[in-house]
Design a protein around this motif. Sequence first.
Motif, mmCIF file in Angstrom:
data_model
loop_
_atom_site.group_PDB
_atom_site.id
_atom_site.type_symbol
_atom_site.label_atom_id
_atom_site.label_comp_id
_atom_site.label_asym_id
_atom_site.label_seq_id
_atom_site.Cartn_x
_atom_site.Cartn_y
_atom_site.Cartn_z
ATOM 1 N N TRP A 125 0.829 -1.214 0.000
ATOM 2 C CA TRP A 125 0.000 0.000 0.000
ATOM 3 C C TRP A 125 0.862 1.262 0.000
ATOM 4 C CZ3 TRP A 125 -4.446 -1.041 -1.726
ATOM 5 C CH2 TRP A 125 -5.057 -2.253 -1.437
ATOM 6 N N VAL A 126 2.003 1.207 0.622
ATOM 7 C CA VAL A 126 2.934 2.335 0.595
ATOM 8 C C VAL A 126 3.445 2.530 -0.827
ATOM 9 C CG1 VAL A 126 5.131 3.217 1.474
ATOM 10 C CG2 VAL A 126 3.579 1.989 2.996
ATOM 11 N N LEU A 127 3.776 1.436 -1.502
ATOM 12 C CA LEU A 127 4.236 1.509 -2.896
ATOM 13 C C LEU A 127 3.147 2.071 -3.802
ATOM 14 C CD1 LEU A 127 6.357 0.878 -5.058
ATOM 15 C CD2 LEU A 127 5.337 -1.405 -5.230
ATOM 16 N N ILE A 128 1.925 1.612 -3.631
ATOM 17 C CA ILE A 128 0.812 2.110 -4.451
ATOM 18 C C ILE A 128 0.590 3.593 -4.202
ATOM 19 C CG2 ILE A 128 -1.699 1.970 -4.760
ATOM 20 C CD1 ILE A 128 -1.397 -1.073 -4.325
ATOM 21 N N ALA A 129 0.647 4.029 -2.954
ATOM 22 C CA ALA A 129 0.480 5.448 -2.631
ATOM 23 C C ALA A 129 1.598 6.284 -3.252
ATOM 24 C CB ALA A 129 0.448 5.649 -1.121
ATOM 25 N N PHE A 130 2.819 5.811 -3.188
ATOM 26 C CA PHE A 130 3.950 6.537 -3.763
ATOM 27 C C PHE A 130 3.811 6.667 -5.272
ATOM 28 C CE2 PHE A 130 8.275 6.563 -5.531
ATOM 29 C CZ PHE A 130 8.730 7.748 -4.973
ATOM 30 N N ILE A 131 3.474 5.570 -5.950
ATOM 31 C CA ILE A 131 3.305 5.614 -7.407
ATOM 32 C C ILE A 131 2.145 6.522 -7.776
ATOM 33 C CG2 ILE A 131 2.677 4.215 -9.412
ATOM 34 C CD1 ILE A 131 4.346 1.958 -8.161
ATOM 35 N N SER A 132 1.063 6.478 -7.006
ATOM 36 C CA SER A 132 -0.087 7.357 -7.270
ATOM 37 C C SER A 132 0.292 8.826 -7.111
ATOM 38 C CB SER A 132 -1.237 7.019 -6.331
ATOM 39 O OG SER A 132 -1.662 5.715 -6.520
ATOM 40 N N PHE A 133 1.075 9.129 -6.093
ATOM 41 C CA PHE A 133 1.517 10.502 -5.866
ATOM 42 C C PHE A 133 2.374 10.999 -7.030
ATOM 43 C CE2 PHE A 133 4.630 13.512 -4.025
ATOM 44 C CZ PHE A 133 3.741 14.509 -3.653
ATOM 45 N N ILE A 134 3.312 10.186 -7.477
ATOM 46 C CA ILE A 134 4.159 10.563 -8.611
ATOM 47 C C ILE A 134 3.311 10.732 -9.876
ATOM 48 C CG2 ILE A 134 6.078 9.821 -10.101
ATOM 49 C CD1 ILE A 134 6.912 10.734 -7.282
ATOM 50 N N ALA A 135 2.342 9.842 -10.089
ATOM 51 C CA ALA A 135 1.460 9.953 -11.255
ATOM 52 C C ALA A 135 0.620 11.223 -11.179
ATOM 53 C CB ALA A 135 0.567 8.722 -11.347
ATOM 54 N N ILE B 285 1.461 14.055 -9.668
ATOM 55 C CA ILE B 285 2.349 15.179 -9.979
ATOM 56 C C ILE B 285 2.603 15.269 -11.483
ATOM 57 C CG2 ILE B 285 4.721 16.023 -9.709
ATOM 58 C CD1 ILE B 285 4.622 15.029 -6.835
ATOM 59 N N ALA B 286 2.824 14.112 -12.125
ATOM 60 C CA ALA B 286 3.049 14.103 -13.575
ATOM 61 C C ALA B 286 1.810 14.583 -14.325
ATOM 62 C CB ALA B 286 3.444 12.703 -14.028
ATOM 63 N N ALA B 287 0.617 14.178 -13.858
ATOM 64 C CA ALA B 287 -0.620 14.608 -14.510
ATOM 65 C C ALA B 287 -0.815 16.117 -14.370
ATOM 66 C CB ALA B 287 -1.810 13.854 -13.917
ATOM 67 N N ILE B 288 -0.540 16.652 -13.196
ATOM 68 C CA ILE B 288 -0.655 18.105 -12.985
ATOM 69 C C ILE B 288 0.309 18.831 -13.899
ATOM 70 C CG2 ILE B 288 -0.227 19.952 -11.329
ATOM 71 C CD1 ILE B 288 -1.324 18.049 -9.154
ATOM 72 N N PHE C 210 1.532 17.770 -16.711
ATOM 73 C CA PHE C 210 1.102 17.584 -18.111
ATOM 74 C C PHE C 210 -0.059 18.523 -18.458
ATOM 75 C CE2 PHE C 210 -1.613 15.428 -21.241
ATOM 76 C CZ PHE C 210 -0.713 15.352 -22.299
ATOM 77 N N PHE C 211 -1.053 18.618 -17.572
ATOM 78 C CA PHE C 211 -2.245 19.410 -17.878
ATOM 79 C C PHE C 211 -2.053 20.903 -17.658
ATOM 80 C CE2 PHE C 211 -4.377 15.258 -17.078
ATOM 81 C CZ PHE C 211 -4.844 15.086 -18.378
ATOM 82 N N LEU C 212 -1.185 21.305 -16.745
ATOM 83 C CA LEU C 212 -0.996 22.719 -16.456
ATOM 84 C C LEU C 212 0.264 23.304 -17.118
ATOM 85 C CD1 LEU C 212 -1.964 22.921 -12.684
ATOM 86 C CD2 LEU C 212 -3.368 23.434 -14.688
ATOM 87 N N GLY C 213 1.151 22.450 -17.542
ATOM 88 C CA GLY C 213 2.421 22.963 -18.053
ATOM 89 C C GLY C 213 2.515 22.775 -19.477
#
Length: 61
Positions: free
Chosen positions: A41-51, A53-56, A58-61
Motif C-alpha cells: 500500500w505504501v508503494l501504491i500510494a507513492f506511485i499514485s503521488f508521482i502519477a 504530480i506528472a498529470a498536474i 502535463f495538464f498545467l504545463g
Amino acid sequence: MFSQGQITFGILFAIAFIAILVFAYRKDIKLHRKYFKGSIWVLIAFISFIAMIAAIKFFLG
C-alpha cells in the motif's frame, strides 16, 4: 561508443546481478512476508503521488 568487450561485460554483469538478487529474495521470502506485510500500500500510494504530480505537470504545463 562502447567496445564489444564492454557490452559483453555489462550484459553478463546484469544477468549475474539479477540472478543473485532473485536468489537472495527467494531465500528470505518468509521474513519478507512477516516483516513487510502491507507495504504494497505504501508503494501504491507513492506511485499514485508521482502519477498525480506528472498529470498536474502535463495538464498545467
